[in-house]
Design a protein around this motif. Structure first.
Motif, mmCIF file in Angstrom:
data_model
loop_
_atom_site.group_PDB
_atom_site.id
_atom_site.type_symbol
_atom_site.label_atom_id
_atom_site.label_comp_id
_atom_site.label_asym_id
_atom_site.label_seq_id
_atom_site.Cartn_x
_atom_site.Cartn_y
_atom_site.Cartn_z
ATOM 1 N N VAL A 28 90.477 -2.437 106.849
ATOM 2 C CA VAL A 28 91.493 -3.340 106.314
ATOM 3 C C VAL A 28 91.910 -4.310 107.407
ATOM 4 O O VAL A 28 92.137 -3.909 108.554
ATOM 5 N N THR A 29 92.013 -5.584 107.047
ATOM 6 C CA THR A 29 92.449 -6.596 108.018
ATOM 7 C C THR A 29 93.112 -7.739 107.271
ATOM 8 O O THR A 29 92.836 -7.960 106.083
ATOM 9 N N PRO A 30 93.992 -8.488 107.913
ATOM 10 C CA PRO A 30 94.623 -9.621 107.241
ATOM 11 C C PRO A 30 93.646 -10.741 106.929
ATOM 12 O O PRO A 30 92.545 -10.831 107.493
ATOM 13 N N VAL A 31 94.076 -11.636 106.079
ATOM 14 C CA VAL A 31 93.238 -12.737 105.617
ATOM 15 C C VAL A 31 92.883 -13.686 106.751
ATOM 16 O O VAL A 31 91.904 -14.433 106.661
ATOM 17 N N SER A 32 93.632 -13.667 107.844
ATOM 18 C CA SER A 32 93.376 -14.580 108.963
ATOM 19 C C SER A 32 92.215 -14.156 109.845
ATOM 20 O O SER A 32 91.746 -14.938 110.680
ATOM 21 N N SER A 33 91.735 -12.927 109.683
ATOM 22 C CA SER A 33 90.670 -12.436 110.557
ATOM 23 C C SER A 33 89.312 -13.034 110.205
ATOM 24 O O SER A 33 89.044 -13.412 109.059
ATOM 25 N N ASN A 34 88.441 -13.068 111.188
ATOM 26 C CA ASN A 34 87.106 -13.637 111.078
ATOM 27 C C ASN A 34 86.293 -12.963 109.967
ATOM 28 O O ASN A 34 86.338 -11.743 109.796
ATOM 29 N N THR A 35 85.521 -13.760 109.220
ATOM 30 C CA THR A 35 84.718 -13.217 108.122
ATOM 31 C C THR A 35 83.467 -12.489 108.601
ATOM 32 O O THR A 35 82.679 -12.011 107.777
ATOM 33 N N VAL A 36 83.302 -12.363 109.925
ATOM 34 C CA VAL A 36 82.195 -11.560 110.439
ATOM 35 C C VAL A 36 82.336 -10.112 109.972
ATOM 36 O O VAL A 36 81.336 -9.380 109.911
ATOM 37 N N LEU A 37 83.541 -9.693 109.598
ATOM 38 C CA LEU A 37 83.750 -8.344 109.058
ATOM 39 C C LEU A 37 82.828 -8.113 107.871
ATOM 40 O O LEU A 37 82.077 -7.126 107.831
ATOM 41 N N GLU A 38 82.880 -9.000 106.901
ATOM 42 C CA GLU A 38 82.051 -8.844 105.713
ATOM 43 C C GLU A 38 80.596 -9.214 105.999
ATOM 44 O O GLU A 38 79.671 -8.567 105.487
ATOM 45 N N ARG A 39 80.392 -10.244 106.810
ATOM 46 C CA ARG A 39 79.037 -10.713 107.087
ATOM 47 C C ARG A 39 78.212 -9.685 107.857
ATOM 48 O O ARG A 39 76.985 -9.699 107.791
ATOM 49 N N SER A 40 78.885 -8.803 108.606
ATOM 50 C CA SER A 40 78.162 -7.800 109.389
ATOM 51 C C SER A 40 77.451 -6.781 108.510
ATOM 52 O O SER A 40 76.457 -6.173 108.921
ATOM 53 N N GLY A 41 77.974 -6.536 107.308
ATOM 54 C CA GLY A 41 77.387 -5.547 106.406
ATOM 55 C C GLY A 41 77.483 -4.122 106.913
ATOM 56 O O GLY A 41 76.762 -3.228 106.441
ATOM 57 N N ALA A 42 78.409 -3.868 107.838
ATOM 58 C CA ALA A 42 78.479 -2.560 108.489
ATOM 59 C C ALA A 42 79.394 -1.570 107.781
ATOM 60 O O ALA A 42 79.393 -0.385 108.132
ATOM 61 N N PHE A 43 80.130 -2.034 106.756
ATOM 62 C CA PHE A 43 81.165 -1.168 106.189
ATOM 63 C C PHE A 43 81.054 -1.090 104.675
ATOM 64 O O PHE A 43 80.778 -2.089 104.001
ATOM 65 N N ALA A 44 81.303 0.102 104.161
ATOM 66 C CA ALA A 44 81.205 0.316 102.717
ATOM 67 C C ALA A 44 82.316 -0.401 101.972
ATOM 68 O O ALA A 44 82.118 -0.920 100.868
ATOM 69 N N GLU A 45 83.525 -0.428 102.561
ATOM 70 C CA GLU A 45 84.681 -1.044 101.916
ATOM 71 C C GLU A 45 85.408 -1.930 102.915
ATOM 72 O O GLU A 45 85.647 -1.520 104.059
ATOM 73 N N THR A 46 85.754 -3.133 102.490
ATOM 74 C CA THR A 46 86.608 -4.002 103.298
ATOM 75 C C THR A 46 87.723 -4.540 102.420
ATOM 76 O O THR A 46 87.547 -4.699 101.204
ATOM 77 N N ASP A 47 88.863 -4.819 103.047
ATOM 78 C CA ASP A 47 90.034 -5.228 102.279
ATOM 79 C C ASP A 47 90.807 -6.261 103.090
ATOM 80 O O ASP A 47 90.944 -6.119 104.312
ATOM 81 N N ARG A 48 91.316 -7.288 102.426
ATOM 82 C CA ARG A 48 92.094 -8.341 103.074
ATOM 83 C C ARG A 48 93.540 -8.317 102.587
ATOM 84 O O ARG A 48 93.807 -8.121 101.392
ATOM 85 N N THR A 49 94.482 -8.550 103.517
ATOM 86 C CA THR A 49 95.905 -8.483 103.181
ATOM 87 C C THR A 49 96.642 -9.694 103.747
ATOM 88 O O THR A 49 96.080 -10.522 104.450
ATOM 89 N N ARG A 50 97.934 -9.738 103.466
ATOM 90 C CA ARG A 50 98.801 -10.676 104.152
ATOM 91 C C ARG A 50 98.882 -10.277 105.628
ATOM 92 O O ARG A 50 98.529 -9.161 106.004
ATOM 93 N N ILE A 51 99.345 -11.204 106.461
ATOM 94 C CA ILE A 51 99.422 -10.949 107.892
ATOM 95 C C ILE A 51 100.625 -10.070 108.209
ATOM 96 O O ILE A 51 101.732 -10.299 107.722
#
Length: 496
Positions: A298-321
């Motif tokens: 889980v990370t805020p919406v301001s974080s780099n989209t490399v989280l999703e682009r890495s393909g390393a995680f089964a679940e990712t979630d975006r939140t307010r800061i």
């Protein structure tokens, strides 16, 4: 706020906020030191404990842990908070000047409330108070409960300036840093950093000595750097140019394997590689989560989209800061039985939601876990090797300081008039020439624009200070920085 005002009608925390200007931000109460009088800080602490009493988490005779950072105003504010604990029948436990996560680890382990007096990364003319329930951070729903509390404190305790008339000494220090350090020795092992030389940029961080002790306890050689006698507002999301130059100079001079540091209350990390280049916090977060083999991140919406682009995680979630929003989303994943669950913020603060080996959960920002995890994961190579395994995606952030919140609100209201189509048209009028037409708009927290070229421009009002922040993301550092500068110039010169 005069004594006569306080005596004429019931005083709520909400009223204290309105009168003093000390507001709830993303991480507790924040305000100018001159506004954070003893009476204001006493009222906030009273509201916090009364709210917990309503939840069955505080009662007379209960201990409450108190700690603080190294700002000049912190000791006075801690004393006012401790007096509020006493006035409600509690027993203040003074944990000294320690990192926020060290305080939280102790208090969570004891099952007692706690509060940290800190302004984190903001300048020394401001300060704040972070509040913790016995098992976790105060979340946004708790904030509402605190704001409505009626404060029955006798106003005669304070002088006309809002300061306590009688001295309110703090108790003897209860040592809590040792168990925080041991947490990482137990997890990584006493030889995890053997053969490495690590620079520790100390400045005025409250955890500056803890960082040295952790490195040495893990078998590494720590070299203390840049210890300051005045408070320095190191912001891990907007690194000062002088800190960029310092790190590169130290790396060239000493040949460090890495350089580590934190912000003022030592819950947000800084990690530089062997060249002295500081990693962005959201890249550090991805590398740490990957090394920990996280299932859900889980990370805020301001974080780099490399989280999703890495393909390393089964679940990712975006939140307010803000860590309260990250924790709430982490809790939702935990409720579904997902393991392991972690979170991180763009400032690098890392939150561990589940037990990992000997590591107990620590659902609040921590600076030590991510830097150690990434340094250890990089062996026997370099930190740069880990970074190069990620998709090439770069975020750059900067801010306009001393930018009134009211001014930001007026600009945002103007940009967001009408429906979504009208908003995109207006945003293109102002920002379309920077990096292509705006095609997507995310209003989760601020104004986050994605252009047809895949560039991201994210404008957001700070929740902690009179600042307007801009996060820009693209494929190169040069482009991300240029886009950021242009976007802030438009706000400052054309929209303000």
């Amino acid at each position: 706020m005069t004594q006569q005002d306080a005596q004429t009608k019931p005083l709520t925390v909400d009223a204290v906020m309105a009168r003093s200007g000390v507001q709830f931000g993303t991480s507790g109460a924040r305000g100018e030191v001159v506004a954070m009088t003893d009476q204001v800080c006493h009222a906030y602490t009273t509201g916090f404990l009364q709210h917990l009493a309503g939840l069955g988490e505080f009662s007379p005779g209960m201990r409450v842990a108190v700690a603080g950072d190294l700002r000049p105003s912190t000791p006075r504010i801690m004393a006012a908070c401790a007096q509020a604990v006493r006035d409600l029948g509690g027993e203040p436990v003074f944990c000294g000047f320690v990192p926020t996560p060290a305080l939280a680890l102790y208090a969570f382990g004891q099952g007692i409330p706690s509060l940290m007096v800190t302004g984190s990364h903001i300048p020394a003319d401001r300060n704040g108070i972070k509040f913790y329930r016995p098992k976790g951070e105060v979340l946004k729903e708790d904030e509402a409960g605190m704001r409505g509390q009626v404060i029955a404190t006798d106003p005669a305790l304070f002088d006309d300036a809002g300061m306590l008339k009688a001295e309110a000494p703090l108790p003897e220090v209860t040592e809590v840093a040792r168990s925080y350090i041991q947490r990482y020795v137990d997890h990584f092992g006493p030889q995890a950093l053997r053969g490495l030389t690590i620079g520790v940029y100390q400045h005025s961080a409250v955890g500056r000595d803890v960082l040295v002790e952790v490195v040495e306890a893990l078998g590494g050689k720590a070299v203390a750097l840049g210890r300051a006698t005045q408070f320095i507002p190191v912001d891990t999301e907007a690194i000062r140019p002088e800190d960029v130059e310092l790190a590169k100079g130290w790396a060239a001079e000493f040949g460090f394997d890495a350089i580590i540091s934190t912000d003022g209350d030592s819950d947000r990390p800084l990690l530089a590689d062997h060249t002295g280049e500081w990693l962005r916090g959201d890249i550090l977060g991805v590398l740490c989560a990957r090394a920990l083999r996280a299932h859900a991140v889980v990370t805020p919406v301001s974080s780099n989209t490399v989280l999703e682009r890495s393909g390393a995680f089964a679940e990712t979630d975006r939140t307010r800061i803000g860590s309260p929003f990250v924790i709430a989303a982490m809790n939702a994943h935990l409720a579904k039985g997902e393991q392991p669950v972690v979170g991180y913020e763009a400032n690098g603060g890392f939150l561990l939601g589940t037990k990992l080996g000997s590591l107990e959960p620590l659902p609040t920002r921590d600076a030590v876990l991510p830097v150690l995890t990434v340094i250890v994961a990089s062996r026997p190579g370099k930190i740069r090797d880990l970074i190069e395994e990620l998709p090439p995606r770069v975020t750059y952030s900067d801010r306009i300081q001393n930018f009134a919140t009211e001014k930001s609100e007026a600009i945002f209201a103007k940009l967001l008039e009408g429906d979504k189509d009208a908003q995109i048209v207006r945003l293109n009028e102002h920002f379309g020439a920077i990096a292509g037409a705006v095609t997507q708009l995310d209003l989760t927290d601020g104004i986050r624009m994605t252009t047809e070229q895949g560039v991201i421009i994210h404008l957001r009002r700070s929740g902690n200070a009179p600042e307007l922040r801009c996060y820009s993301e693209s494929d190169t550092v040069e482009q991300a920085k240029a886009i950021n500068e242009q976007a802030l110039a438009i706000v400052r010169d054309k929209l303000a």
